[in-house]
Scaffold this motif. Sequence first.
Motif, PDB file in Angstrom:
ATOM      1  N   TYR A   1      61.081   6.074  23.343  1.00 41.61           N
ATOM      2  CA  TYR A   1      61.082   5.051  24.549  1.00 41.61           C
ATOM      3  C   TYR A   1      62.360   5.439  25.114  1.00 41.61           C
ATOM      4  CZ  TYR A   1      61.816   0.612  26.395  1.00 41.61           C
ATOM      5  OH  TYR A   1      61.835  -0.355  27.089  1.00 41.61           O
TER       6      TYR A   1
ATOM      7  N   PHE B   1      64.648  -3.920  26.073  1.00 40.81           N
ATOM      8  CA  PHE B   1      63.855  -3.763  25.042  1.00 40.81           C
ATOM      9  C   PHE B   1      62.963  -5.150  25.072  1.00 40.81           C
ATOM     10  CE2 PHE B   1      67.383  -1.081  24.198  1.00 40.81           C
ATOM     11  CZ  PHE B   1      66.731   0.105  23.870  1.00 40.81           C
ATOM     12  N   ASN B   2      61.926  -4.989  25.648  1.00 38.65           N
ATOM     13  CA  ASN B   2      61.036  -6.440  25.885  1.00 38.65           C
ATOM     14  C   ASN B   2      59.575  -5.904  25.986  1.00 38.65           C
ATOM     15  OD1 ASN B   2      60.878  -6.064  28.416  1.00 38.65           O
ATOM     16  ND2 ASN B   2      62.609  -7.484  28.957  1.00 38.65           N
ATOM     17  N   GLU B   3      58.781  -7.037  25.897  1.00 38.88           N
ATOM     18  CA  GLU B   3      57.367  -6.645  26.272  1.00 38.88           C
ATOM     19  C   GLU B   3      56.913  -5.867  27.486  1.00 38.88           C
ATOM     20  OE1 GLU B   3      53.111  -7.072  25.582  1.00 38.88           O
ATOM     21  OE2 GLU B   3      54.829  -7.195  24.164  1.00 38.88           O
TER      22      GLU B   3
ATOM     23  N   TYR C   1      58.201  -2.566  27.471  1.00 38.68           N
ATOM     24  CA  TYR C   1      57.429  -1.767  26.584  1.00 38.68           C
ATOM     25  C   TYR C   1      56.154  -1.183  27.166  1.00 38.68           C
ATOM     26  CZ  TYR C   1      60.466  -2.693  22.624  1.00 38.68           C
ATOM     27  OH  TYR C   1      61.813  -2.840  21.810  1.00 38.68           O
ATOM     28  N   ARG C   2      55.623  -2.211  27.848  1.00 34.85           N
ATOM     29  CA  ARG C   2      54.221  -1.953  28.659  1.00 34.85           C
ATOM     30  C   ARG C   2      54.222  -0.826  29.708  1.00 34.85           C
ATOM     31  NH1 ARG C   2      49.865  -4.411  27.024  1.00 34.85           N
ATOM     32  NH2 ARG C   2      50.204  -6.361  25.828  1.00 34.85           N
TER      33      ARG C   2
ATOM     34  N   ASN D   1      67.732  -0.282  18.330  1.00 33.34           N
ATOM     35  CA  ASN D   1      66.284  -0.495  18.832  1.00 33.34           C
ATOM     36  C   ASN D   1      65.204   0.670  18.714  1.00 33.34           C
ATOM     37  OD1 ASN D   1      66.434  -3.479  19.675  1.00 33.34           O
ATOM     38  ND2 ASN D   1      67.907  -2.416  20.928  1.00 33.34           N
TER      39      ASN D   1
ATOM     40  N   ASN E   1      52.690 -10.448  23.968  1.00 35.83           N
ATOM     41  CA  ASN E   1      53.862  -9.751  22.998  1.00 35.83           C
ATOM     42  C   ASN E   1      53.031  -8.845  21.762  1.00 35.83           C
ATOM     43  OD1 ASN E   1      55.682 -11.373  23.796  1.00 35.83           O
ATOM     44  ND2 ASN E   1      55.022 -13.209  23.114  1.00 35.83           N
TER      45      ASN E   1
ATOM     46  N   ASN F   1      54.919  -5.813  21.868  1.00 33.40           N
ATOM     47  CA  ASN F   1      56.233  -5.908  21.405  1.00 33.40           C
ATOM     48  C   ASN F   1      56.050  -5.948  19.875  1.00 33.40           C
ATOM     49  OD1 ASN F   1      59.212  -6.681  21.900  1.00 33.40           O
ATOM     50  ND2 ASN F   1      58.443  -8.447  20.400  1.00 33.40           N
ATOM     51  N   ASP F   2      55.135  -6.643  19.500  1.00 30.65           N
ATOM     52  CA  ASP F   2      55.127  -6.525  17.747  1.00 30.65           C
ATOM     53  C   ASP F   2      54.720  -5.358  17.395  1.00 30.65           C
ATOM     54  OD1 ASP F   2      55.193  -9.639  18.233  1.00 30.65           O
ATOM     55  OD2 ASP F   2      53.271 -10.087  18.085  1.00 30.65           O
TER      56      ASP F   2
ATOM     57  N   THR G   1      57.658  -2.997  17.532  1.00 26.99           N
ATOM     58  CA  THR G   1      59.023  -3.301  16.570  1.00 26.99           C
ATOM     59  C   THR G   1      58.692  -3.469  15.164  1.00 26.99           C
ATOM     60  OG1 THR G   1      58.604  -5.760  17.002  1.00 26.99           O
ATOM     61  CG2 THR G   1      60.342  -4.688  18.397  1.00 26.99           C
TER      62      THR G   1
END
Length: 123
Positions: A41, A46-48, A51-52, A73, A106, A109-110, A113
Amino acid sequence: MMRKLKNLLPLIAIVLGLSLAFTQSAFKFSDKKRSTQYFKYTGTTFNETNYRDIDNWEYVTDPEEVSCIGETNICVLSVDSDNLTAPGTMLEKLDDFFNTELASPNEVNDYVTDDDHIVAQQN
């Protein structure tokens, strides 16, 4: 009658044996080995949404050689190759996985993480 059955018994055994052999070989699973692919990454948020964004990921072949600087993270993500089935580059496969298998809010994100998928965290 008994004599006919006695003569047919070896033939019946052969037919049953061959049937069993054919049915078992029809259900053999592929010998294809599963493997794990790694993605670094490179984003700073650091969020949905980030990340997408596939531009925030880089395919890496050796997670041991990746240096990670920053907060604690995600740095390197592991993904089972069974999840990367789309045609194209590894990043295109990851993008497809994120947008088809993890399409709900999410879910990326799930996944990212989840400790089961984190290979390295930023220091």
